[in-house]
Design an enzyme around this catalytic site. Structure first.
Site, PDB file in Angstrom:
ATOM      1  N   TYR A 116      48.741  46.458  37.961  1.00 51.53           N
ATOM      2  CA  TYR A 116      50.136  45.403  39.061  1.00 51.53           C
ATOM      3  C   TYR A 116      51.795  45.674  38.681  1.00 51.53           C
ATOM      4  CZ  TYR A 116      46.016  42.929  40.104  1.00 51.53           C
ATOM      5  OH  TYR A 116      44.772  42.286  40.659  1.00 51.53           O
ATOM      6  N   HIS A 139      39.182  48.646  50.475  1.00 51.31           N
ATOM      7  CA  HIS A 139      40.345  47.852  49.089  1.00 51.31           C
ATOM      8  C   HIS A 139      40.533  46.103  49.308  1.00 51.31           C
ATOM      9  CE1 HIS A 139      43.337  47.111  46.137  1.00 51.31           C
ATOM     10  NE2 HIS A 139      43.306  48.129  46.066  1.00 51.31           N
TER      11      HIS A 139
END
Length: 231
Positions: A77, A198
């Site tokens: 992230y 995903h």
């Protein structure tokens, strides 16, 4: 100690469990040392996630001998406070990223388990043998993909190959096109490979929701006498 020295030690010696021996040949290459130099420079000159001491959290928490499941992410992230070295995971108290919210939704749909949306820390998974591995282990702040093709893939490909070649009956969970490119590294005759879209909101409704990877994983593990994962 200067930042290069810190990074050199972190990247070469932080992993003291059985991964250190398994990855020795990769870590002792000039290519890996080139990666060390590059990443050290990035930490010195830019804001990079996760923190240097968290780069190898996935390998530290889940030793080679303990791996039962591999979940592949892309890179960490890229917003402040999120990445801590485990793919898809954030520390407790951090707002869940959209992909992790969708993972929790699929767990509830698949297993009937209602997850705490205020706790995105997947450390308990890692401690049960789920290797939460990003294919790239660092990223510049707010710049996804910024450390792609800088050398990390050499190391993480070696991890995938070692698990595939030297273990049996591991579940590989590959969400999205980038993770699925790694399927060629995995011996499907020895392991279970689960693929789906995903969990990102951009693709989750195109095959992630309803894929039931968590129940499929546990069914496979139990078939071969392994403890199921407490998701």
């Amino acid at each position: 100690m200067n930042i290069y020295g810190t990074m050199h030690i972190t990247m070469n010696f932080a992993v003291t469990n059985d991964w250190k021996a398994m990855l020795r040949l990769t870590i002792n290459t000039p290519e890996y040392q080139k990666l060390v130099t590059y990443v050290a420079g990035e930490y010195k000159n830019n804001r990079v996630y996760p923190s240097a001491e968290d780069i190898f959290t996935a390998l530290i928490l889940t030793s080679f001998s303990e791996v039962k499941v591999v979940i592949l992410g892309q890179d960490p992230y890229h917003n402040e406070g999120q990445a801590h070295g485990l793919a898809f995971s954030v520390n407790k108290g951090i707002v869940l990223p959209p992909s992790l919210k969708n993972i929790y939704k699929e767990i509830e749909s698949d297993l009937g388990i209602s997850k705490n949306m205020n706790n995105g820390d997947l450390t308990p998974w890692a401690q049960q043998g789920v290797l939460l591995l990003n294919t790239v282990l660092t990223v510049e702040a707010h710049t996804p993909g910024s450390h792609k093709n800088k050398g990390w893939e050499m190391l993480t490909d070696a991890v995938i190959k070692k698990v595939s070649e030297e273990k049996e009956h591991v579940v590989f969970i590959l969400w999205g096109a980038q993770a699925q490119k790694k399927e060629i590294l995995i011996d499907s005759s020895r392991h279970l490979i689960l693929t789906a879209a995903h969990p990102s909101p951009l693709s989750s409704y195109r095959g992630f929701f309803g894929s039931k990877p968590f129940s499929a994983t546990n069914k496979y593990l139990q078939r071969y006498g392994k403890e199921p994962i407490q998701w």
